[in-house]
Design a protein around this motif. Structure first.
Motif, PDB file in Angstrom:
ATOM      1  N   ASN A 132       6.628  60.340  81.145  1.00 36.59           N
ATOM      2  CA  ASN A 132       5.766  61.164  80.437  1.00 36.59           C
ATOM      3  C   ASN A 132       6.142  61.436  78.962  1.00 36.59           C
ATOM      4  N   LEU A 133       5.438  60.978  78.012  1.00 37.83           N
ATOM      5  CA  LEU A 133       5.677  61.158  76.598  1.00 37.83           C
ATOM      6  C   LEU A 133       4.821  62.307  75.906  1.00 37.83           C
ATOM      7  N   PHE A 134       5.352  62.962  75.371  1.00 42.74           N
ATOM      8  CA  PHE A 134       4.415  64.207  74.726  1.00 42.74           C
ATOM      9  C   PHE A 134       4.665  63.959  73.326  1.00 42.74           C
ATOM     10  N   PHE A 135       3.270  63.815  72.697  1.00 47.86           N
ATOM     11  CA  PHE A 135       2.995  63.486  71.477  1.00 47.86           C
ATOM     12  C   PHE A 135       2.397  64.522  70.347  1.00 47.86           C
ATOM     13  N   VAL A 188       8.891  72.259  70.812  1.00 47.24           N
ATOM     14  CA  VAL A 188       7.575  72.234  71.268  1.00 47.24           C
ATOM     15  C   VAL A 188       7.231  72.111  72.746  1.00 47.24           C
ATOM     16  N   LEU A 189       8.071  71.593  73.359  1.00 44.97           N
ATOM     17  CA  LEU A 189       8.052  71.210  74.793  1.00 44.97           C
ATOM     18  C   LEU A 189       8.313  72.536  75.338  1.00 44.97           C
ATOM     19  N   LEU A 201      -0.193  64.314  75.891  1.00 47.73           N
ATOM     20  CA  LEU A 201       0.765  64.136  76.971  1.00 47.73           C
ATOM     21  C   LEU A 201       0.204  62.610  77.401  1.00 47.73           C
ATOM     22  N   VAL A 202       0.835  61.695  77.608  1.00 43.08           N
ATOM     23  CA  VAL A 202       0.795  60.569  77.617  1.00 43.08           C
ATOM     24  C   VAL A 202       1.673  60.149  78.920  1.00 43.08           C
TER      25      VAL A 202
END
Length: 125
Positions: free
Chosen positions: A79-82, A124-125, A91-92
């Motif tokens: 999971n990548l959070f851009f 941010v997370l 969230l990708v």
């Protein structure tokens, strides 16, 4: 350009000694009721498989700590959070072996104008 890998851990558990036990373990009612993401999946009737596992900070570490059963069609994910100042946050979720081209991702998301997708920082997370 390869991006850093982040794994969103939904459940923190004690380390599982024999990895063959992974498929046999299930979540307690308390673990399910205390997890907002699992509650949302259930409320929307979204089918899913959830495997308890030790906390892992990368998808490589997760795959080593919690291999999936060989007879399973399930897959690990990363999971990548851009974030982008103009377009917001995304969230990708992708397969661990895949890389993300942020310019192509912006096009796939149909973002218009200048796109500057960056991994969100820990604050941010």
């Amino acid at each position: 350009n390869r991006l850093p890998i982040f794994q969103l851990n939904l459940i923190k558990t004690e380390p599982i000694k024999p990895t063959t036990q992974l498929a046999k373990m299930s979540l307690s009612d308390e673990e399910i009721s205390n997890n907002p993401l699992l509650q949302k999946l259930l409320s929307l009737s979204i089918p899913h498989s959830t495997y308890p596992h030790p906390a892992s900070t990368t998808s490589d570490e997760l795959q080593a700590n919690a291999p999936l059963p060989s007879d399973s069609n399930d897959s690990h994910t990363k999971n990548l959070f851009f974030k982008d100042k103009k377009h917001g946050m995304y969230l990708v979720t992708i397969a661990p072996e895949n890389d993300v081209n942020t310019k192509e991702l912006g096009k796939l998301l149909k973002l218009e104008g200048k796109v500057n997708l960056r991994l969100a920082d820990e604050a941010v997370l």
